[in-house]
Design a protein around this motif. Sequence first.
Motif, PDB file in Angstrom:
ATOM      1  N   ARG A 318      -2.787   3.579  10.093  1.00 40.56           N
ATOM      2  CA  ARG A 318      -1.840   3.020  11.069  1.00 40.56           C
ATOM      3  C   ARG A 318      -0.549   2.566  10.385  1.00 40.56           C
ATOM      4  O   ARG A 318       0.558   2.786  10.896  1.00 40.56           O
ATOM      5  N   ILE A 319      -0.686   1.909   9.233  1.00 43.93           N
ATOM      6  CA  ILE A 319       0.511   1.459   8.511  1.00 43.93           C
ATOM      7  C   ILE A 319       1.358   2.649   8.078  1.00 43.93           C
ATOM      8  O   ILE A 319       2.596   2.642   8.193  1.00 43.93           O
ATOM      9  N   LEU A 320       0.709   3.689   7.590  1.00 42.72           N
ATOM     10  CA  LEU A 320       1.445   4.873   7.148  1.00 42.72           C
ATOM     11  C   LEU A 320       2.211   5.506   8.303  1.00 42.72           C
ATOM     12  O   LEU A 320       3.397   5.865   8.164  1.00 42.72           O
ATOM     13  N   PRO A 363       0.903  -6.252   7.812  1.00 44.19           N
ATOM     14  CA  PRO A 363       0.087  -6.966   6.805  1.00 44.19           C
ATOM     15  C   PRO A 363      -0.242  -6.077   5.609  1.00 44.19           C
ATOM     16  O   PRO A 363      -1.416  -5.895   5.249  1.00 44.19           O
ATOM     17  N   ILE A 364       0.769  -5.524   4.982  1.00 45.22           N
ATOM     18  CA  ILE A 364       0.516  -4.603   3.872  1.00 45.22           C
ATOM     19  C   ILE A 364      -0.051  -5.352   2.673  1.00 45.22           C
ATOM     20  O   ILE A 364      -1.004  -4.906   2.016  1.00 45.22           O
ATOM     21  N   SER A 365       0.491  -6.532   2.374  1.00 45.86           N
ATOM     22  CA  SER A 365       0.012  -7.283   1.210  1.00 45.86           C
ATOM     23  C   SER A 365      -1.435  -7.712   1.391  1.00 45.86           C
ATOM     24  O   SER A 365      -2.238  -7.695   0.439  1.00 45.86           O
ATOM     25  N   ALA A 366      -1.784  -8.105   2.626  1.00 50.25           N
ATOM     26  CA  ALA A 366      -3.165  -8.524   2.870  1.00 50.25           C
ATOM     27  C   ALA A 366      -4.139  -7.365   2.660  1.00 50.25           C
ATOM     28  O   ALA A 366      -5.216  -7.531   2.066  1.00 50.25           O
ATOM     29  N   TRP A 367      -3.751  -6.184   3.120  1.00 55.09           N
ATOM     30  CA  TRP A 367      -4.641  -5.033   2.939  1.00 55.09           C
ATOM     31  C   TRP A 367      -4.667  -4.574   1.487  1.00 55.09           C
ATOM     32  O   TRP A 367      -5.667  -4.019   1.024  1.00 55.09           O
ATOM     33  N   MET A 368      -3.591  -4.819   0.745  1.00 48.15           N
ATOM     34  CA  MET A 368      -3.636  -4.530  -0.689  1.00 48.15           C
ATOM     35  C   MET A 368      -4.647  -5.431  -1.391  1.00 48.15           C
ATOM     36  O   MET A 368      -5.432  -4.976  -2.238  1.00 48.15           O
ATOM     37  N   ASP A 369      -4.643  -6.720  -1.026  1.00 45.50           N
ATOM     38  CA  ASP A 369      -5.637  -7.630  -1.607  1.00 45.50           C
ATOM     39  C   ASP A 369      -7.053  -7.201  -1.228  1.00 45.50           C
ATOM     40  O   ASP A 369      -7.984  -7.272  -2.045  1.00 45.50           O
ATOM     41  N   SER A 413     -12.911   5.623  -6.291  1.00 45.99           N
ATOM     42  CA  SER A 413     -11.763   6.523  -6.395  1.00 45.99           C
ATOM     43  C   SER A 413     -10.870   6.431  -5.161  1.00 45.99           C
ATOM     44  O   SER A 413      -9.634   6.371  -5.268  1.00 45.99           O
ATOM     45  N   ASP A 414     -11.476   6.389  -3.970  1.00 47.98           N
ATOM     46  CA  ASP A 414     -10.678   6.284  -2.739  1.00 47.98           C
ATOM     47  C   ASP A 414      -9.924   4.961  -2.680  1.00 47.98           C
ATOM     48  O   ASP A 414      -8.750   4.912  -2.265  1.00 47.98           O
ATOM     49  N   LEU A 415     -10.567   3.879  -3.075  1.00 46.47           N
ATOM     50  CA  LEU A 415      -9.907   2.574  -3.022  1.00 46.47           C
ATOM     51  C   LEU A 415      -8.739   2.508  -3.995  1.00 46.47           C
ATOM     52  O   LEU A 415      -7.707   1.876  -3.704  1.00 46.47           O
ATOM     53  N   ALA A 419      -4.945   1.693  -2.705  1.00 50.99           N
ATOM     54  CA  ALA A 419      -4.161   0.582  -3.252  1.00 50.99           C
ATOM     55  C   ALA A 419      -2.816   1.070  -3.779  1.00 50.99           C
ATOM     56  O   ALA A 419      -1.774   0.406  -3.591  1.00 50.99           O
ATOM     57  N   ARG A 420      -2.796   2.216  -4.439  1.00 54.35           N
ATOM     58  CA  ARG A 420      -1.532   2.752  -4.941  1.00 54.35           C
ATOM     59  C   ARG A 420      -0.594   3.119  -3.787  1.00 54.35           C
ATOM     60  O   ARG A 420       0.613   2.836  -3.823  1.00 54.35           O
ATOM     61  N   ASP A 421      -1.146   3.741  -2.736  1.00 49.51           N
ATOM     62  CA  ASP A 421      -0.307   4.111  -1.594  1.00 49.51           C
ATOM     63  C   ASP A 421       0.220   2.883  -0.859  1.00 49.51           C
ATOM     64  O   ASP A 421       1.366   2.877  -0.369  1.00 49.51           O
ATOM     65  N   LEU A 422      -0.592   1.841  -0.757  1.00 47.23           N
ATOM     66  CA  LEU A 422      -0.128   0.626  -0.074  1.00 47.23           C
ATOM     67  C   LEU A 422       1.003  -0.035  -0.854  1.00 47.23           C
ATOM     68  O   LEU A 422       1.943  -0.595  -0.254  1.00 47.23           O
ATOM     69  N   ALA A 423       0.931   0.002  -2.175  1.00 47.46           N
ATOM     70  CA  ALA A 423       2.036  -0.554  -2.967  1.00 47.46           C
ATOM     71  C   ALA A 423       3.323   0.225  -2.718  1.00 47.46           C
ATOM     72  O   ALA A 423       4.417  -0.358  -2.595  1.00 47.46           O
ATOM     73  N   TYR A 424       3.207   1.540  -2.617  1.00 46.41           N
ATOM     74  CA  TYR A 424       4.394   2.351  -2.317  1.00 46.41           C
ATOM     75  C   TYR A 424       4.924   2.039  -0.919  1.00 46.41           C
ATOM     76  O   TYR A 424       6.144   1.910  -0.710  1.00 46.41           O
ATOM     77  N   LEU A 425       4.024   1.892   0.060  1.00 42.22           N
ATOM     78  CA  LEU A 425       4.455   1.596   1.423  1.00 42.22           C
ATOM     79  C   LEU A 425       5.099   0.210   1.514  1.00 42.22           C
ATOM     80  O   LEU A 425       6.018   0.003   2.322  1.00 42.22           O
ATOM     81  N   ARG A 426       4.622  -0.728   0.713  1.00 42.30           N
ATOM     82  CA  ARG A 426       5.239  -2.057   0.735  1.00 42.30           C
ATOM     83  C   ARG A 426       6.683  -1.987   0.243  1.00 42.30           C
ATOM     84  O   ARG A 426       7.597  -2.588   0.845  1.00 42.30           O
TER      85      ARG A 426
END
Length: 445
Positions: A318-320, A363-369, A413-415, A419-426
């Motif tokens: 959804r965030i993407l 809530p990108i940071s929350a999902w990164m955590d 591996s998926d996680l 996490a890398r993609d969420l950092a880019y999206l942030r």
Amino acid sequence: MKTLPKGANAPLASSGTVRVELGWPSGRAALDAVCFAVGDNGRIPSDDWFIFYNQRQSPGAVVDLATTLAGRAELRVQPERLPAGIQRLVIAAAMTDGAFRDLIGTRLTVTPASGEPLAFELTEAGDEQALIFAELYRHGTGWKLRAVGQGFRGGLQPLAEHFGVAVADDDPETSASVPAPIEPPHSPPIPPRPIPLEATPPPTPEPRQRRPRPGWLTWGLALLILLATATGALWLFKPDWLEIPGELWAETRDYFAYTSSTSATLDAPQPPTPASTERDSRTTASRPLSTRYQAPTCPWDDAPVFERYHALGENYVRILQRVERSNKLLGKWRNELRQSATDCPAPFVDGNRQEVEQLSQLPISAWMDESIKLNNCAGLMIKRLDKELNQESRPIIIQRLVRDADRARNLESDLTDIARDLAYLRNKTSRLIDGFEENIEACGL
């Protein structure tokens, strides 16, 4: 009259009846004039087109052997009436006594109904008994005459066979001289062997003795020996199986119960509440950094870890999608702002403000955590399963542990990727917010 040398040819008027006369010195051997009407293959279509003293006319009387006298023979030909399959008329003669060297000076004269007569005179010959004087052949729409002068040894038979005539050999002397076959003498028949009055009966075969089949006692003894052998092998190689059979069945039951529970469909939990809705770049408070190493921990069991992983994946998608939508809107509105020559309309400004507000609340940071915590859980799960694999020796349990370990590695591996993609999206979200705010400032607000 035109005389043709051997091998020469000349056109011939073919209208009406053409008279072909053959004359030879009188008082010498007699000649039999013949004519062969042949096709493209050089052979007569049938025996009806072989004109000689026993068959003086062709079909339709197109070729007619009219006169045969001492020293003279005449044929009458109507070339225009010949069938299309007849291409040549071969004029020849044969003799039974002597040879053509005795008839030097024999002359062939062809006289058409209108036009100049043509002639051919025999000037040389050998010991042949048959000779082709000339031939009338088609040439275009007309006819021509060619002087041939070719001889054949053996008389009329080899000449006729050359043009496809089947000549029968009716020599009564030859047939009479063949002796009748001599039949071999008949030997008297061999009498049959006498049949004895009383035949000796065949020997009676002895009945086969059936082998006795093993009874229940034999099978029982074999089964007992097999069980004793299996028990001894278990006692020798795996004595703990005999001591704790109940534990083995309990673990098997737990394995199937675990498989059925993990395959059930679970509802995704609510996403964790972000610590703040403000952008990370605008946060003024700084977190104190810990100088001591803290070992990763996992507050959940295996099943909740996978449940939260599924929820993380759904929210990541959804965030993407939301960030991609805002990226397209920013590009579109920037183009409109460059092309606009008037003041910014109110809907344009409101749309940019709305995008800034919605992107700030993601809530990108929350999902990164959340992804980092789940990644720690996956790592701990892998270590625990590897340790159990090293200590386990039962095949059924080993198979389950291997499958669970592979599943945990795929989860880790998926996680890591999420996490890398969420950092880019942030980071991209922060740039999009700056872009929408620049649009608002460009409108003078």
